[in-house]
Write an enzyme that holds these catalytic residues in place. Structure first.
Site, PDB file in Angstrom:
ATOM      1  N   THR A  20       6.276   1.081  -8.565  1.00 30.34           N
ATOM      2  CA  THR A  20       5.195   0.099  -8.744  1.00 30.34           C
ATOM      3  C   THR A  20       3.875   0.711  -8.299  1.00 30.34           C
ATOM      4  O   THR A  20       3.836   1.862  -7.846  1.00 30.34           O
ATOM      5  CB  THR A  20       5.479  -1.178  -7.921  1.00 30.34           C
ATOM      6  N   GLY A  22       0.489   1.013  -5.851  1.00 31.42           N
ATOM      7  CA  GLY A  22       0.135   0.783  -4.448  1.00 31.42           C
ATOM      8  C   GLY A  22      -1.187   0.041  -4.307  1.00 31.42           C
ATOM      9  O   GLY A  22      -1.977  -0.047  -5.258  1.00 31.42           O
ATOM     10  N   ARG A  43      -5.879  12.095   1.862  1.00 29.72           N
ATOM     11  CA  ARG A  43      -5.633  13.430   2.435  1.00 29.72           C
ATOM     12  C   ARG A  43      -4.807  14.252   1.460  1.00 29.72           C
ATOM     13  O   ARG A  43      -4.842  15.475   1.490  1.00 29.72           O
ATOM     14  CB  ARG A  43      -5.015  13.326   3.828  1.00 29.72           C
ATOM     15  N   ASN A  95      -8.259   1.314   3.466  1.00 28.76           N
ATOM     16  CA  ASN A  95      -6.900   0.970   3.011  1.00 28.76           C
ATOM     17  C   ASN A  95      -5.809   1.823   3.659  1.00 28.76           C
ATOM     18  O   ASN A  95      -4.648   1.422   3.664  1.00 28.76           O
ATOM     19  CB  ASN A  95      -6.841   1.114   1.479  1.00 28.76           C
ATOM     20  N   TYR A 161       3.024  -0.630  14.616  1.00 26.50           N
ATOM     21  CA  TYR A 161       2.397  -1.148  13.391  1.00 26.50           C
ATOM     22  C   TYR A 161       1.692  -2.468  13.694  1.00 26.50           C
ATOM     23  O   TYR A 161       0.540  -2.665  13.332  1.00 26.50           O
ATOM     24  CB  TYR A 161       3.458  -1.314  12.299  1.00 26.50           C
ATOM     25  N   LYS A 165      -2.433  -3.136  13.616  1.00 24.03           N
ATOM     26  CA  LYS A 165      -3.053  -4.083  12.687  1.00 24.03           C
ATOM     27  C   LYS A 165      -3.752  -5.223  13.450  1.00 24.03           C
ATOM     28  O   LYS A 165      -4.767  -5.751  12.981  1.00 24.03           O
ATOM     29  CB  LYS A 165      -2.020  -4.626  11.704  1.00 24.03           C
ATOM     30  N   THR A 196       5.287  -2.859  -3.194  1.00 20.19           N
ATOM     31  CA  THR A 196       4.589  -1.580  -3.390  1.00 20.19           C
ATOM     32  C   THR A 196       5.532  -0.439  -2.997  1.00 20.19           C
ATOM     33  O   THR A 196       6.476  -0.646  -2.225  1.00 20.19           O
ATOM     34  CB  THR A 196       3.323  -1.497  -2.516  1.00 20.19           C
TER      35      THR A 196
HETATM   36  N1  LIG Z   1       2.987  -2.862   0.947  1.00 16.51           N
HETATM   37  C1  LIG Z   1       3.052  -3.819   1.826  1.00 16.51           C
HETATM   38  O1  LIG Z   1       3.998  -4.626   1.840  1.00 16.51           O
HETATM   39  C2  LIG Z   1       1.948  -3.952   2.829  1.00 16.51           C
HETATM   40  C3  LIG Z   1       1.941  -5.070   3.635  1.00 16.51           C
HETATM   41  C4  LIG Z   1       0.935  -5.223   4.564  1.00 16.51           C
HETATM   42  C5  LIG Z   1      -0.065  -4.266   4.656  1.00 16.51           C
HETATM   43  N2  LIG Z   1      -0.046  -3.164   3.879  1.00 16.51           N
HETATM   44  C6  LIG Z   1      -1.122  -2.174   4.036  1.00 16.51           C
HETATM   45  O2  LIG Z   1      -1.600  -1.676   2.787  1.00 16.51           O
HETATM   46  C7  LIG Z   1      -2.185  -0.382   3.007  1.00 16.51           C
HETATM   47  C8  LIG Z   1      -1.644   0.728   2.129  1.00 16.51           C
HETATM   48  O3  LIG Z   1      -1.166   0.321   0.979  1.00 16.51           O
HETATM   49  P1  LIG Z   1      -0.831   1.343  -0.210  1.00 16.51           P
HETATM   50  O4  LIG Z   1       0.114   0.567  -1.060  1.00 16.51           O
HETATM   51  O5  LIG Z   1      -2.081   1.862  -0.804  1.00 16.51           O
HETATM   52  O6  LIG Z   1      -0.047   2.567   0.523  1.00 16.51           O
HETATM   53  P2  LIG Z   1       0.365   3.979  -0.056  1.00 16.51           P
HETATM   54  O7  LIG Z   1       1.242   4.615   0.967  1.00 16.51           O
HETATM   55  O8  LIG Z   1       0.904   3.842  -1.452  1.00 16.51           O
HETATM   56  O9  LIG Z   1      -1.014   4.774  -0.185  1.00 16.51           O
HETATM   57  C9  LIG Z   1      -1.727   5.149   0.921  1.00 16.51           C
HETATM   58  C10 LIG Z   1      -2.368   6.495   0.684  1.00 16.51           C
HETATM   59  O10 LIG Z   1      -3.002   6.854   1.919  1.00 16.51           O
HETATM   60  C11 LIG Z   1      -2.904   8.245   2.076  1.00 16.51           C
HETATM   61  N3  LIG Z   1      -3.048   8.561   3.505  1.00 16.51           N
HETATM   62  C12 LIG Z   1      -2.136   8.397   4.489  1.00 16.51           C
HETATM   63  N4  LIG Z   1      -2.635   8.817   5.655  1.00 16.51           N
HETATM   64  C13 LIG Z   1      -3.898   9.255   5.414  1.00 16.51           C
HETATM   65  C14 LIG Z   1      -4.915   9.831   6.217  1.00 16.51           C
HETATM   66  N5  LIG Z   1      -4.735  10.034   7.518  1.00 16.51           N
HETATM   67  N6  LIG Z   1      -6.091  10.165   5.634  1.00 16.51           N
HETATM   68  C15 LIG Z   1      -6.275   9.979   4.296  1.00 16.51           C
HETATM   69  N7  LIG Z   1      -5.345   9.451   3.482  1.00 16.51           N
HETATM   70  C16 LIG Z   1      -4.161   9.089   4.041  1.00 16.51           C
HETATM   71  C17 LIG Z   1      -1.559   8.634   1.502  1.00 16.51           C
HETATM   72  O11 LIG Z   1      -1.557   9.983   1.058  1.00 16.51           O
HETATM   73  C18 LIG Z   1      -1.402   7.634   0.343  1.00 16.51           C
HETATM   74  O12 LIG Z   1      -1.749   8.207  -0.912  1.00 16.51           O
HETATM   75  C19 LIG Z   1      -1.863   0.002   4.443  1.00 16.51           C
HETATM   76  O13 LIG Z   1      -2.982  -0.238   5.267  1.00 16.51           O
HETATM   77  C20 LIG Z   1      -0.697  -0.921   4.765  1.00 16.51           C
HETATM   78  O14 LIG Z   1      -0.538  -1.084   6.146  1.00 16.51           O
HETATM   79  C21 LIG Z   1       0.948  -2.990   2.958  1.00 16.51           C
END
Ligand SMILES: NC(=O)c1ccc[n+]([C@@H]2O[C@H](COP(=O)([O-])OP(=O)(O)OC[C@H]3O[C@@H](n4cnc5c(N)ncnc54)[C@H](O)[C@@H]3O)[C@@H](O)[C@H]2O)c1
Length: 263
Positions: A20, A22, A43, A95, A161, A165, A196
């Site tokens: 799916t 992100g 990154r 994000n 976590y 948050k 996601t």
């Molecule tokens: N999916 C869920 O159910 C859910 C629920 C609550 C909150 N969230 C929040 O959503 C956000 C992320 O969602 P997503 O679906 O985009 O995640 P994802 O993991 O698909 O994408 C995050 C991206 O961040 C990059 N990344 C990680 N660490 C990094 C760093 N130090 N510097 C630069 N880039 C970095 C990764 O390479 C990745 O491409 C997060 O903050 C997560 O806590 C998600």
């Protein structure tokens, strides 16, 4: 074109591989569809490049930048890159966030896991704000949207976590209070259970259960009967990024299918 003429930065604009889309990628695509130029920060720059190609296919404008947002100098370089390319920063979407495999209660969590999660999820957002706020203050406008989580307020065994948050929520309110007089707003989106790759594919693999089983278990605890998608997060971010929310600052917006208010 709800963001016509605007310039946005999205951190974590690539995504964990999976079936799916992100949150960071969906948000980047939506901001671009609504007329914003988007600086895609990750990154893993290859992941951000894929997002750029998707945006360009739809006729939008974007560029990718490699940065680790846990490093202050890389956050500064990210903001400088945006200003030198497009002259301003109207929107910052923080994000980046990770869930740790070894995250656990206070006795069991390894010290380095605690630091890694706090650094990635919370300190990173302080550092991006530190470097973007002078630009937004000088413009007299700007909108920062932090991606928090319902885990910040609900009961969960993943301590680091949750604390990271909860810190994001507090940071959001502090930045909102301190920058309202400069025309700069700061709000947070609190996703609940979303379908996601970060949440589902990674967890299914870790728990050695089929992906469908992971989906079924999470769907079952959402009052609306089904997890949300990254588009639900993206539309909430879009509202808070746009001028439609011009009088909204310091808000913590649940996007959770009713989980916060119970079954
Ligand atoms: N999916 C869920 O159910 C859910 C629920 C609550 C909150 N969230 C929040 O959503 C956000 C992320 O969602 P997503 O679906 O985009 O995640 P994802 O993991 O698909 O994408 C995050 C991206 O961040 C990059 N990344 C990680 N660490 C990094 C760093 N130090 N510097 C630069 N880039 C970095 C990764 O390479 C990745 O491409 C997060 O903050 C997560 O806590 C998600």
């Amino acid at each position: 074109m709800r963001l016509e003429g605007k310039v946005s930065i999205v951190t974590g604009a690539g995504q964990t591989p999976g079936q799916t889309i992100g949150n960071g990628r969906a948000t980047s695509l939506l901001l671009a569809r609504e007329g914003s130029k988007v600086l895609l920060v990750d990154r893993d720059v290859e992941r951000a490049r894929e997002t750029r190609e998707m945006i360009e296919k739809e006729g939008g404008e974007a560029a990718e930048v490699a940065a680790d947002v846990t490093a202050g100098d890389e956050c500064k370089a990210m903001v400088d890159a945006c200003v030198s390319r497009w002259g301003r920063v109207d929107v910052l979407v923080n994000n980046v966030g990770i869930a740790g495999v070894a995250d656990a209660g206070p006795i069991d969590i390894p010290e380095e896991e605690w630091r890694r999660i706090l650094d990635t999820n919370l300190t990173s957002m302080l550092l991006t704000c530190k470097h973007v706020l002078p630009v937004m203050r000088a413009q007299g406008s700007g909108s920062i949207v932090n991606v928090s989580s319902m885990a910040s307020v609900l009961s969960t065994p993943v301590l680091a976590y949750k604390v990271s948050k909860a810190g994001v929520n507090a940071l959001t309110q502090n930045v909102a209070a301190g920058n309202a007089k400069y025309g700069v707003r700061c709000n947070a989106v609190l996703p609940g259970l979303m379908n996601t790759p970060m949440a589902i594919d990674a967890w299914a693999e870790r728990a050695s259960i089929p992906r469908e089983e992971a989906v079924r278990r999470r769907d079952a605890v959402v009052p609306m009967g089904k997890m949300g998608t990254a588009w639900d997060v993206a539309y909430a971010v879009l509202y808070l990024a746009s001028d439609e929310s011009g009088f909204v600052t310091g808000a913590l917006l649940p996007v959770d299918g009713g989980q916060a208010v119970g079954p």
